[in-house]
Scaffold this motif. Structure first.
Motif, PDB file in Angstrom:
ATOM      1  N   ILE A 163      34.443  67.067 -81.883  1.00  0.00           N
ATOM      2  CA  ILE A 163      35.207  67.999 -81.052  1.00  0.00           C
ATOM      3  C   ILE A 163      36.544  67.420 -80.631  1.00  0.00           C
ATOM      4  N   ILE A 164      36.512  66.230 -80.034  1.00  0.00           N
ATOM      5  CA  ILE A 164      37.730  65.656 -79.463  1.00  0.00           C
ATOM      6  C   ILE A 164      38.690  65.168 -80.540  1.00  0.00           C
ATOM      7  N   MET A 165      38.186  64.424 -81.523  1.00  0.00           N
ATOM      8  CA  MET A 165      39.064  63.872 -82.550  1.00  0.00           C
ATOM      9  C   MET A 165      39.816  64.948 -83.346  1.00  0.00           C
ATOM     10  N   PRO A 166      39.163  66.043 -83.786  1.00  0.00           N
ATOM     11  CA  PRO A 166      39.936  67.095 -84.478  1.00  0.00           C
ATOM     12  C   PRO A 166      41.023  67.707 -83.600  1.00  0.00           C
ATOM     13  N   LEU A 167      40.764  67.827 -82.300  1.00  0.00           N
ATOM     14  CA  LEU A 167      41.762  68.393 -81.399  1.00  0.00           C
ATOM     15  C   LEU A 167      42.895  67.411 -81.109  1.00  0.00           C
ATOM     16  N   ALA A 168      42.635  66.132 -81.338  1.00  0.00           N
ATOM     17  CA  ALA A 168      43.615  65.091 -81.006  1.00  0.00           C
ATOM     18  C   ALA A 168      44.469  64.689 -82.208  1.00  0.00           C
ATOM     19  N   LYS A 169      44.518  65.517 -83.252  1.00  0.00           N
ATOM     20  CA  LYS A 169      45.303  65.175 -84.438  1.00  0.00           C
ATOM     21  C   LYS A 169      46.767  64.857 -84.136  1.00  0.00           C
ATOM     22  N   PRO A 170      47.436  65.617 -83.258  1.00  0.00           N
ATOM     23  CA  PRO A 170      48.846  65.288 -82.981  1.00  0.00           C
ATOM     24  C   PRO A 170      49.047  63.884 -82.436  1.00  0.00           C
ATOM     25  N   VAL A 171      48.251  63.497 -81.446  1.00  0.00           N
ATOM     26  CA  VAL A 171      48.446  62.175 -80.854  1.00  0.00           C
ATOM     27  C   VAL A 171      47.937  61.075 -81.783  1.00  0.00           C
ATOM     28  N   ILE A 172      46.932  61.369 -82.598  1.00  0.00           N
ATOM     29  CA  ILE A 172      46.469  60.391 -83.589  1.00  0.00           C
ATOM     30  C   ILE A 172      47.557  60.141 -84.620  1.00  0.00           C
ATOM     31  N   SER A 173      48.251  61.194 -85.023  1.00  0.00           N
ATOM     32  CA  SER A 173      49.379  61.029 -85.952  1.00  0.00           C
ATOM     33  C   SER A 173      50.466  60.164 -85.328  1.00  0.00           C
ATOM     34  N   THR A 174      50.681  60.316 -84.035  1.00  0.00           N
ATOM     35  CA  THR A 174      51.654  59.486 -83.330  1.00  0.00           C
ATOM     36  C   THR A 174      51.237  58.020 -83.361  1.00  0.00           C
ATOM     37  N   VAL A 175      49.959  57.771 -83.119  1.00  0.00           N
ATOM     38  CA  VAL A 175      49.443  56.397 -83.177  1.00  0.00           C
ATOM     39  C   VAL A 175      49.597  55.822 -84.583  1.00  0.00           C
ATOM     40  N   VAL A 176      49.328  56.642 -85.602  1.00  0.00           N
ATOM     41  CA  VAL A 176      49.464  56.185 -86.994  1.00  0.00           C
ATOM     42  C   VAL A 176      50.905  55.767 -87.266  1.00  0.00           C
ATOM     43  N   ILE A 177      51.861  56.567 -86.822  1.00  0.00           N
ATOM     44  CA  ILE A 177      53.275  56.251 -87.062  1.00  0.00           C
ATOM     45  C   ILE A 177      53.662  54.949 -86.367  1.00  0.00           C
ATOM     46  N   PHE A 178      53.277  54.802 -85.098  1.00  0.00           N
ATOM     47  CA  PHE A 178      53.634  53.597 -84.360  1.00  0.00           C
ATOM     48  C   PHE A 178      52.935  52.360 -84.933  1.00  0.00           C
ATOM     49  N   ALA A 179      51.675  52.514 -85.347  1.00  0.00           N
ATOM     50  CA  ALA A 179      50.959  51.387 -85.948  1.00  0.00           C
ATOM     51  C   ALA A 179      51.593  50.995 -87.278  1.00  0.00           C
ATOM     52  N   PHE A 180      51.993  51.998 -88.050  1.00  0.00           N
ATOM     53  CA  PHE A 180      52.672  51.737 -89.321  1.00  0.00           C
ATOM     54  C   PHE A 180      53.972  50.976 -89.079  1.00  0.00           C
ATOM     55  N   LEU A 219      67.210  45.932-100.271  1.00  0.00           N
ATOM     56  CA  LEU A 219      65.840  45.757 -99.777  1.00  0.00           C
ATOM     57  C   LEU A 219      65.642  46.510 -98.468  1.00  0.00           C
ATOM     58  N   GLY A 220      66.669  46.482 -97.610  1.00  0.00           N
ATOM     59  CA  GLY A 220      66.584  47.218 -96.358  1.00  0.00           C
ATOM     60  C   GLY A 220      66.407  48.712 -96.575  1.00  0.00           C
ATOM     61  N   VAL A 221      67.145  49.257 -97.534  1.00  0.00           N
ATOM     62  CA  VAL A 221      66.996  50.680 -97.859  1.00  0.00           C
ATOM     63  C   VAL A 221      65.594  50.948 -98.409  1.00  0.00           C
ATOM     64  N   THR A 222      65.131  50.082 -99.293  1.00  0.00           N
ATOM     65  CA  THR A 222      63.809  50.245 -99.898  1.00  0.00           C
ATOM     66  C   THR A 222      62.705  50.211 -98.851  1.00  0.00           C
ATOM     67  N   MET A 223      62.836  49.323 -97.854  1.00  0.00           N
ATOM     68  CA  MET A 223      61.815  49.209 -96.812  1.00  0.00           C
ATOM     69  C   MET A 223      61.901  50.341 -95.797  1.00  0.00           C
ATOM     70  N   THR A 224      63.059  50.987 -95.706  1.00  0.00           N
ATOM     71  CA  THR A 224      63.224  52.091 -94.760  1.00  0.00           C
ATOM     72  C   THR A 224      62.661  53.394 -95.293  1.00  0.00           C
ATOM     73  N   LEU A 225      62.683  53.579 -96.606  1.00  0.00           N
ATOM     74  CA  LEU A 225      62.251  54.844 -97.204  1.00  0.00           C
ATOM     75  C   LEU A 225      60.802  55.213 -96.860  1.00  0.00           C
ATOM     76  N   PRO A 226      59.821  54.288 -96.955  1.00  0.00           N
ATOM     77  CA  PRO A 226      58.451  54.680 -96.578  1.00  0.00           C
ATOM     78  C   PRO A 226      58.349  55.140 -95.126  1.00  0.00           C
ATOM     79  N   VAL A 227      59.135  54.523 -94.234  1.00  0.00           N
ATOM     80  CA  VAL A 227      59.120  54.922 -92.825  1.00  0.00           C
ATOM     81  C   VAL A 227      59.632  56.349 -92.672  1.00  0.00           C
ATOM     82  N   LEU A 228      60.732  56.666 -93.352  1.00  0.00           N
ATOM     83  CA  LEU A 228      61.288  58.009 -93.272  1.00  0.00           C
ATOM     84  C   LEU A 228      60.333  59.045 -93.867  1.00  0.00           C
ATOM     85  N   ILE A 229      59.718  58.713 -94.989  1.00  0.00           N
ATOM     86  CA  ILE A 229      58.782  59.647 -95.630  1.00  0.00           C
ATOM     87  C   ILE A 229      57.596  59.924 -94.709  1.00  0.00           C
TER      88      ILE A 229
END
Length: 277
Positions: A187-204, A247-257
């Protein structure tokens, strides 16, 4: 007059937003331009905003100047468990702070928040000595295992979001015979997809850009990450700045994607985490 005033207000807002966006776009554009320059063009005065003949070969040199694929593999080996650990551990802890009633809950949460003021430099030496006792120095474990024990910022972010989910959902699930873990997972985890996505981005971002952690805990060149590989290019007597920029451009692309793929959820997660609490 009211309609004209409203349009004028929107015009000022959009102009300010465009100027603010340019502050972030111009440095990235400069990075791309520098990555396409020949070494002789990098330090020309006056500086050219775009090379006369773009040197696309600089990007191929990124893969041949140092073991890029090896460092990329090492980075991914650290990255994936960090994201998994950050989502699982922090969501469980945040669920306990937001959805369960227990003695001294709020006081313990304050103690967790206090740890946010401690920079990594303060805990760096104690952690190194601890991991040395475990014989983990020179392995990926010091860079992976801590992600499974919670992060104060992620716990705060998730807790604030979970507080906004009506508790009636949990009560209804308990009446139907669900236990706490089933409520959390189904119940809770499916409803928390937005904030979980935020955590994924920050962890990445935290793992992808981490330099000081691998520098301290990794001693074998074969275990280096991309951030340490960039330091190898800079650490020579004749730094290859054009390759470093590529290399800086190459490493930035995955973050932007990643950001563009999760942009919708990221904005929802950050916005809704401050609604209640």
């Amino acid at each position: 007059m009211g309609n004209i005033g409203r349009k004028a207000e929107l015009f000022v807002v959009y102009v300010c937003l465009i100027l603010f966006a340019l502050c972030f776009i111009i440095p990235f554009f400069w990075l791309i331009a520098e990555s396409l320059k020949a070494p002789s063009e990098l330090f020309e005065v006056p500086t050219k905003w775009w090379p006369e003949t773009p040197q696309w070969v600089n990007f191929s040199l990124v893969f041949t100047s140092f073991p890029f694929m090896l460092y990329l593999k090492n980075t991914i080996i650290i990255l994936i468990p960090n994201i998994i650990g950050s989502v699982i551990s922090n969501s469980l802890i945040a669920y306990g702070f937001a959805r369960l009633d227990w003695k001294y809950r709020d006081r313990v949460f304050v103690l967790v928040l206090i740890t946010m003021i401690l920079p990594f430099q303060v805990t760096m030496i104690p952690l190194f000595l601890l991991f040395q006792q475990f014989n983990w120095i020179g392995t990926f474990l010091p860079l992976i295992v801590p992600s499974f024990f919670g992060n104060a910022f992620f716990i705060f972010l998730l807790r604030q979001f979970l507080l906004g989910i009506p508790k009636e959902l949990s009560y209804s699930a308990k009446i139907d015979g669900a236990n706490e873990f089933q409520i959390y997972w189904k119940i809770i985890m499916p409803l928390a997809k937005p904030v979980i996505s935020t955590v994924v981005i920050f962890a990445f971002l935290g793992t992808w850009n981490d330099f000081i952690g691998p520098l301290i805990f990794l001693s074998d060149n074969k275990l280096y990450t991309l951030s340490l590989g960039a330091q190898q290019i800079m650490g020579t007597y004749d730094p290859k700045w054009n390759i470093l920029m590529a290399l800086g451009v190459t490493m930035t692309l995955p973050v932007l994607i990643l950001f563009f793929l999760l942009q919708k959820y990221f904005i929802q997660g950050v916005a809704m985490s401050g609604i209640k609490g």
